[in-house]
Design a protein around this motif. Structure first.
Motif, short mmCIF file in Angstrom:
data_model
loop_
_atom_site.label_atom_id
_atom_site.label_comp_id
_atom_site.label_asym_id
_atom_site.label_seq_id
_atom_site.Cartn_x
_atom_site.Cartn_y
_atom_site.Cartn_z
N SER A 199 -15.68 4.42 44.52
CA SER A 199 -15.95 4.41 45.86
C SER A 199 -14.87 4.41 46.82
O SER A 199 -14.80 4.61 47.95
CB SER A 199 -17.02 2.99 45.85
OG SER A 199 -15.87 2.05 45.83
N THR A 200 -13.79 4.25 46.12
CA THR A 200 -12.34 4.41 47.12
C THR A 200 -11.68 5.55 47.18
O THR A 200 -10.81 5.59 47.76
CB THR A 200 -11.56 3.26 46.73
OG1 THR A 200 -11.23 3.23 45.35
CG2 THR A 200 -12.08 1.67 46.97
N THR A 201 -12.31 6.68 46.20
CA THR A 201 -11.55 7.94 46.17
C THR A 201 -11.74 8.59 47.71
O THR A 201 -12.78 8.61 48.51
CB THR A 201 -12.41 9.05 45.15
OG1 THR A 201 -12.27 8.26 43.91
CG2 THR A 201 -11.79 10.17 45.20
N THR A 202 -10.54 9.02 47.95
CA THR A 202 -10.42 9.57 49.46
C THR A 202 -11.31 10.83 49.29
O THR A 202 -11.11 11.48 48.44
CB THR A 202 -8.96 10.04 49.63
OG1 THR A 202 -8.11 8.87 49.57
CG2 THR A 202 -8.84 10.77 51.12
N THR A 203 -12.16 11.09 50.57
CA THR A 203 -12.77 12.34 50.48
C THR A 203 -12.00 13.48 50.86
O THR A 203 -10.66 13.39 51.43
CB THR A 203 -14.19 12.29 51.54
OG1 THR A 203 -13.03 12.14 53.03
CG2 THR A 203 -15.00 11.01 51.42
N VAL B 87 -20.89 13.32 45.93
CA VAL B 87 -20.74 12.35 46.87
C VAL B 87 -20.31 11.23 46.14
O VAL B 87 -20.81 10.91 44.93
CB VAL B 87 -22.20 11.99 47.51
CG1 VAL B 87 -22.20 10.72 48.22
CG2 VAL B 87 -22.88 12.86 48.20
N ARG B 88 -19.28 10.47 46.68
CA ARG B 88 -18.73 9.36 45.87
C ARG B 88 -19.56 8.28 45.89
O ARG B 88 -20.35 8.12 46.88
CB ARG B 88 -17.40 9.01 46.48
CG ARG B 88 -17.59 8.38 47.64
CD ARG B 88 -16.14 7.94 48.11
NE ARG B 88 -16.41 7.28 49.49
CZ ARG B 88 -15.17 6.76 50.38
NH1 ARG B 88 -14.06 7.68 50.13
NH2 ARG B 88 -15.63 6.36 51.48
N PRO B 89 -19.52 7.10 44.87
CA PRO B 89 -20.49 6.10 44.75
C PRO B 89 -20.08 5.16 45.91
O PRO B 89 -19.18 5.00 46.27
CB PRO B 89 -20.17 5.61 43.43
CG PRO B 89 -18.86 6.10 43.19
CD PRO B 89 -18.64 7.39 43.77
#
Length: 174
Positions: free
Chosen positions: A156-160, A53-55
């Motif tokens: 937190s902005t990394t594309t899922t 899970v990204r922050p």
């Protein structure tokens, strides 16, 4: 006496005019060759970071050690679902006891469409990658197994989505 002097002079002239015998020498050389097995490299396992899970804010890192253990930092959360985290594993095979160089890229890219993440690699080779030795002795097959892990920054902005990428590992006799 004149005849004797004349005859001696003719013999002397012939002796000086005769070609000298040239000196010659010879020796033999030898050749040798040692033929050894070619190197092969086999991928036994792929590097898998598993599901994370990204922050919610900031950035963190997902790491898979060369031993295959995942750790996360900076708000990244590792999940038990999805692929089990693991290091990639390779085996180089060739002539036993021979010195080889292993080349592993320092980084590679994993992509999800137009988005990408850069993975920084690690490995469990002992000493310099350029100075490895295959197991066993010459005349027998030898091998060297090693693992490659890595770390990947996630913000937190990394594309899922699912990110994939490849890297090339190679080996050569020294």
């Amino acid at each position: 006496m004149n005849k004797l002097i004349c005859t001696a002079a003719v013999f002397a002239a012939v002796a000086f005019a005769a070609p000298a015998m040239a000196q010659s020498a010879s020796t033999t050389g030898s050749g040798s060759i040692t033929v050894i097995r070619p190197l092969t490299i086999t991928k036994n396992a792929d590097l898998k970071f598993g599901a994370v899970v990204r922050p919610s804010t900031g950035s963190g890192t997902a790491v898979v050690s060369a031993a295959g253990v995942r750790s996360v930092t900076g708000g990244v959360v590792g999940l038990a679902s999805g692929d089990a985290p693991q290091a990639s594993q390779f085996t180089v095979s060739g002539e036993g006891g021979q010195s080889i160089s292993v080349t592993i890229p320092a980084t590679f890219t994993m992509a999800n469409g137009s988005d990408s993440l850069t993975v920084t690699t690690s490995n469990n080779l002992v000493g310099s990658a350029g100075a490895q030795t295959l197991s066993n002795a010459m005349g027998a097959a030898g091998a060297l197994a090693f693992n490659v892990g890595g770390s990947v920054p996630i913000s937190s902005t990394t594309t899922t989505g699912a990110y994939t990428g490849t890297f090339t590992v190679s080996a050569a006799y020294n």
